[in-house]
Design a protein around this motif. Sequence first.
Motif, PDB file in Angstrom:
ATOM      1  N   PRO A 186     -26.167  31.116  -6.017  1.00  0.00           N
ATOM      2  CA  PRO A 186     -24.865  30.801  -6.604  1.00  0.00           C
ATOM      3  C   PRO A 186     -24.162  32.048  -7.128  1.00  0.00           C
ATOM      4  CG  PRO A 186     -26.622  29.502  -7.635  1.00  0.00           C
ATOM      5  CD  PRO A 186     -27.273  30.477  -6.724  1.00  0.00           C
ATOM      6  N   ILE A 187     -22.846  32.104  -6.963  1.00  0.00           N
ATOM      7  CA  ILE A 187     -22.031  33.183  -7.524  1.00  0.00           C
ATOM      8  C   ILE A 187     -21.789  32.820  -8.999  1.00  0.00           C
ATOM      9  CG2 ILE A 187     -19.831  34.420  -7.382  1.00  0.00           C
ATOM     10  CD1 ILE A 187     -21.587  34.795  -4.899  1.00  0.00           C
ATOM     11  N   PRO A 188     -22.105  33.742  -9.937  1.00  0.00           N
ATOM     12  CA  PRO A 188     -21.993  33.405 -11.366  1.00  0.00           C
ATOM     13  C   PRO A 188     -20.572  33.105 -11.837  1.00  0.00           C
ATOM     14  CG  PRO A 188     -23.179  35.478 -11.055  1.00  0.00           C
ATOM     15  CD  PRO A 188     -22.677  35.055  -9.720  1.00  0.00           C
ATOM     16  N   GLU A 189     -19.584  33.904 -11.384  1.00  0.00           N
ATOM     17  CA  GLU A 189     -18.201  33.694 -11.799  1.00  0.00           C
ATOM     18  C   GLU A 189     -17.274  33.882 -10.602  1.00  0.00           C
ATOM     19  OE1 GLU A 189     -17.129  36.142 -15.098  1.00  0.00           O
ATOM     20  OE2 GLU A 189     -18.690  35.319 -16.394  1.00  0.00           O
ATOM     21  N   PHE A 190     -16.306  32.996 -10.468  1.00  0.00           N
ATOM     22  CA  PHE A 190     -15.384  33.031  -9.334  1.00  0.00           C
ATOM     23  C   PHE A 190     -14.165  32.183  -9.682  1.00  0.00           C
ATOM     24  CE2 PHE A 190     -18.347  29.579  -8.900  1.00  0.00           C
ATOM     25  CZ  PHE A 190     -17.550  28.501  -8.578  1.00  0.00           C
ATOM     26  N   VAL A 191     -13.190  32.203  -8.814  1.00  0.00           N
ATOM     27  CA  VAL A 191     -12.052  31.290  -8.940  1.00  0.00           C
ATOM     28  C   VAL A 191     -11.837  30.585  -7.607  1.00  0.00           C
ATOM     29  CG1 VAL A 191     -10.877  32.582 -10.772  1.00  0.00           C
ATOM     30  CG2 VAL A 191     -10.302  33.041  -8.385  1.00  0.00           C
ATOM     31  N   VAL A 192     -11.337  29.361  -7.686  1.00  0.00           N
ATOM     32  CA  VAL A 192     -10.951  28.586  -6.507  1.00  0.00           C
ATOM     33  C   VAL A 192      -9.498  28.187  -6.732  1.00  0.00           C
ATOM     34  CG1 VAL A 192     -11.296  26.449  -5.199  1.00  0.00           C
ATOM     35  CG2 VAL A 192     -13.269  27.710  -6.086  1.00  0.00           C
ATOM     36  N   ASN A 193      -8.685  28.354  -5.706  1.00  0.00           N
ATOM     37  CA  ASN A 193      -7.324  27.832  -5.811  1.00  0.00           C
ATOM     38  C   ASN A 193      -6.898  27.209  -4.499  1.00  0.00           C
ATOM     39  OD1 ASN A 193      -7.048  30.444  -4.762  1.00  0.00           O
ATOM     40  ND2 ASN A 193      -5.289  30.959  -5.981  1.00  0.00           N
ATOM     41  N   ARG A 194      -5.817  26.454  -4.591  1.00  0.00           N
ATOM     42  CA  ARG A 194      -5.308  25.738  -3.416  1.00  0.00           C
ATOM     43  C   ARG A 194      -3.937  26.277  -3.079  1.00  0.00           C
ATOM     44  NH1 ARG A 194      -1.801  21.554  -5.482  1.00  0.00           N
ATOM     45  NH2 ARG A 194      -2.120  21.476  -7.720  1.00  0.00           N
ATOM     46  N   ALA A 195      -3.546  26.060  -1.831  1.00  0.00           N
ATOM     47  CA  ALA A 195      -2.246  26.555  -1.370  1.00  0.00           C
ATOM     48  C   ALA A 195      -1.452  25.429  -0.730  1.00  0.00           C
ATOM     49  CB  ALA A 195      -2.434  27.677  -0.355  1.00  0.00           C
ATOM     50  N   PHE A 196      -0.164  25.400  -1.064  1.00  0.00           N
ATOM     51  CA  PHE A 196       0.769  24.570  -0.318  1.00  0.00           C
ATOM     52  C   PHE A 196       0.921  25.240   1.042  1.00  0.00           C
ATOM     53  CE2 PHE A 196       1.809  23.702  -4.709  1.00  0.00           C
ATOM     54  CZ  PHE A 196       1.965  22.327  -4.714  1.00  0.00           C
ATOM     55  N   GLU A 197       0.939  24.452   2.095  1.00  0.00           N
ATOM     56  CA  GLU A 197       0.993  24.991   3.449  1.00  0.00           C
ATOM     57  C   GLU A 197       2.402  24.936   4.019  1.00  0.00           C
ATOM     58  OE1 GLU A 197      -3.513  23.417   4.525  1.00  0.00           O
ATOM     59  OE2 GLU A 197      -1.780  22.380   5.373  1.00  0.00           O
ATOM     60  N   GLY A 198       2.685  25.861   4.927  1.00  0.00           N
ATOM     61  CA  GLY A 198       3.974  25.870   5.623  1.00  0.00           C
ATOM     62  C   GLY A 198       5.134  26.298   4.750  1.00  0.00           C
ATOM     63  N   VAL A 199       4.878  27.190   3.797  1.00  0.00           N
ATOM     64  CA  VAL A 199       5.922  27.639   2.871  1.00  0.00           C
ATOM     65  C   VAL A 199       6.512  28.954   3.385  1.00  0.00           C
ATOM     66  CG1 VAL A 199       6.475  28.262   0.501  1.00  0.00           C
ATOM     67  CG2 VAL A 199       4.719  26.531   0.956  1.00  0.00           C
ATOM     68  N   THR A 200       7.776  28.907   3.738  1.00  0.00           N
ATOM     69  CA  THR A 200       8.473  30.075   4.264  1.00  0.00           C
ATOM     70  C   THR A 200       8.477  31.202   3.228  1.00  0.00           C
ATOM     71  OG1 THR A 200       9.886  28.618   5.553  1.00  0.00           O
ATOM     72  CG2 THR A 200      10.667  30.883   5.243  1.00  0.00           C
ATOM     73  N   GLY A 201       8.278  32.437   3.717  1.00  0.00           N
ATOM     74  CA  GLY A 201       8.326  33.601   2.841  1.00  0.00           C
ATOM     75  C   GLY A 201       7.008  33.948   2.182  1.00  0.00           C
ATOM     76  N   HIS A 202       5.941  33.185   2.461  1.00  0.00           N
ATOM     77  CA  HIS A 202       4.615  33.483   1.910  1.00  0.00           C
ATOM     78  C   HIS A 202       3.680  33.868   3.057  1.00  0.00           C
ATOM     79  CE1 HIS A 202       5.241  32.101  -2.253  1.00  0.00           C
ATOM     80  NE2 HIS A 202       6.149  31.308  -1.695  1.00  0.00           N
ATOM     81  N   PRO A 203       2.792  34.851   2.840  1.00  0.00           N
ATOM     82  CA  PRO A 203       1.876  35.269   3.901  1.00  0.00           C
ATOM     83  C   PRO A 203       1.106  34.084   4.480  1.00  0.00           C
ATOM     84  CG  PRO A 203       1.708  36.739   2.007  1.00  0.00           C
ATOM     85  CD  PRO A 203       2.581  35.589   1.592  1.00  0.00           C
ATOM     86  N   ARG A 236       3.388  17.793   0.459  1.00  0.00           N
ATOM     87  CA  ARG A 236       4.397  17.219   1.360  1.00  0.00           C
ATOM     88  C   ARG A 236       3.882  17.041   2.780  1.00  0.00           C
ATOM     89  NH1 ARG A 236      10.286  18.200  -0.470  1.00  0.00           N
ATOM     90  NH2 ARG A 236       9.951  18.561  -2.670  1.00  0.00           N
ATOM     91  N   ASN A 237       3.044  17.971   3.233  1.00  0.00           N
ATOM     92  CA  ASN A 237       2.563  17.883   4.619  1.00  0.00           C
ATOM     93  C   ASN A 237       1.234  17.140   4.734  1.00  0.00           C
ATOM     94  OD1 ASN A 237       0.800  19.785   3.543  1.00  0.00           O
ATOM     95  ND2 ASN A 237       0.721  20.978   5.421  1.00  0.00           N
ATOM     96  N   GLY A 238       0.659  16.674   3.620  1.00  0.00           N
ATOM     97  CA  GLY A 238      -0.565  15.882   3.668  1.00  0.00           C
ATOM     98  C   GLY A 238      -1.850  16.656   3.489  1.00  0.00           C
ATOM     99  N   SER A 239      -1.773  17.999   3.367  1.00  0.00           N
ATOM    100  CA  SER A 239      -3.015  18.762   3.224  1.00  0.00           C
ATOM    101  C   SER A 239      -2.786  20.054   2.441  1.00  0.00           C
ATOM    102  CB  SER A 239      -3.609  19.075   4.594  1.00  0.00           C
ATOM    103  OG  SER A 239      -2.709  19.855   5.359  1.00  0.00           O
ATOM    104  N   TYR A 240      -3.894  20.613   1.972  1.00  0.00           N
ATOM    105  CA  TYR A 240      -3.914  21.905   1.279  1.00  0.00           C
ATOM    106  C   TYR A 240      -4.938  22.807   1.953  1.00  0.00           C
ATOM    107  CZ  TYR A 240      -1.461  20.121  -2.895  1.00  0.00           C
ATOM    108  OH  TYR A 240      -0.536  19.610  -3.778  1.00  0.00           O
ATOM    109  N   THR A 241      -4.800  24.100   1.729  1.00  0.00           N
ATOM    110  CA  THR A 241      -5.838  25.068   2.079  1.00  0.00           C
ATOM    111  C   THR A 241      -6.414  25.578   0.763  1.00  0.00           C
ATOM    112  OG1 THR A 241      -4.713  25.709   4.119  1.00  0.00           O
ATOM    113  CG2 THR A 241      -6.303  27.280   3.223  1.00  0.00           C
ATOM    114  N   TYR A 242      -7.724  25.784   0.720  1.00  0.00           N
ATOM    115  CA  TYR A 242      -8.400  26.249  -0.494  1.00  0.00           C
ATOM    116  C   TYR A 242      -9.068  27.590  -0.220  1.00  0.00           C
ATOM    117  CZ  TYR A 242      -7.726  21.494  -2.114  1.00  0.00           C
ATOM    118  OH  TYR A 242      -7.161  20.300  -2.493  1.00  0.00           O
ATOM    119  N   ARG A 243      -9.313  28.346  -1.292  1.00  0.00           N
ATOM    120  CA  ARG A 243     -10.049  29.599  -1.148  1.00  0.00           C
ATOM    121  C   ARG A 243     -10.863  29.859  -2.405  1.00  0.00           C
ATOM    122  NH1 ARG A 243      -5.178  34.115  -1.681  1.00  0.00           N
ATOM    123  NH2 ARG A 243      -4.710  33.679  -3.878  1.00  0.00           N
ATOM    124  N   ALA A 244     -11.961  30.616  -2.208  1.00  0.00           N
ATOM    125  CA  ALA A 244     -12.804  31.059  -3.319  1.00  0.00           C
ATOM    126  C   ALA A 244     -12.756  32.580  -3.353  1.00  0.00           C
ATOM    127  CB  ALA A 244     -14.232  30.570  -3.131  1.00  0.00           C
TER     128      ALA A 244
END
Length: 168
Positions: A92-109, A134-142
Motif C-alpha cells: 500500500p502507498i502510505p499517502e496519496f490523492v485521488v481525484n476525478r475529472a469531468f470528461e470532454g471539457v474544451t480547453g483542458h488537456p 453530463r456525459n454519464g462518466s468520470y475519469t479518476y487518477r491516483a
Amino acid sequence: GAEVWIWNWRGTQTLTYLQKSVLPTTTDEKGLWSWDDFPVDGSIRLNIIKSGFALVLNHEIESHGEAIETTIVLRHPQIVMGTVVDKVTMQPIPEFVVNRAFEGVTGHPGGLSWTDPLRGRDGNYRMTVSQPPRNGSYTYRAIADGYETSTSESTAYKEGETTVLNFE
C-alpha cells in the motif's frame, strides 16, 4: 430540508438572484416545496440539493398556466473506493490523492477537468460522488510522491452503487 434553487428561467439566472431574498429555498418536513407566483407559461430549471443524496441539476419543469405538481426523487450518491499500491511490491502507498475529472471539457488537456483531490492513506480511499456527470462518466487518477500517476478508464456514474477502482 432539501434546498431548491432556481437555475434558469427564460435563458437567464435572474430568479436565482431574486430567490436569495424573496423566494422559497427549502422543502418542508414532508419534502414539499411551493411557490405561489411560479411563472405561468414556459419552463424553469431547478437544482435540488440534500446532504447524503446525489444532486439533481438543471431539472426542467414546464408550466402552462395552471398549478403544477411534480415529484422529484432524490437518489443516493455513487461510492468510489479502492486501493492504491506500489505496482512492483504490491504494498500500500502510505499517502496519496485521488481525484476525478469531468470528461470532454474544451480547453483542458485531454478534455479532462480535474476536481479537488481526496487524500487517501495506507493504500485505501473512499470517495462519495454526488454530482452526476453530463456525459454519464468520470475519469479518476491516483497521484503519490515518487510514483507515476495512474489514471483509470472512463468510468460510468451509477447512482446509489459502489464502484471499486484500484490503482497500481
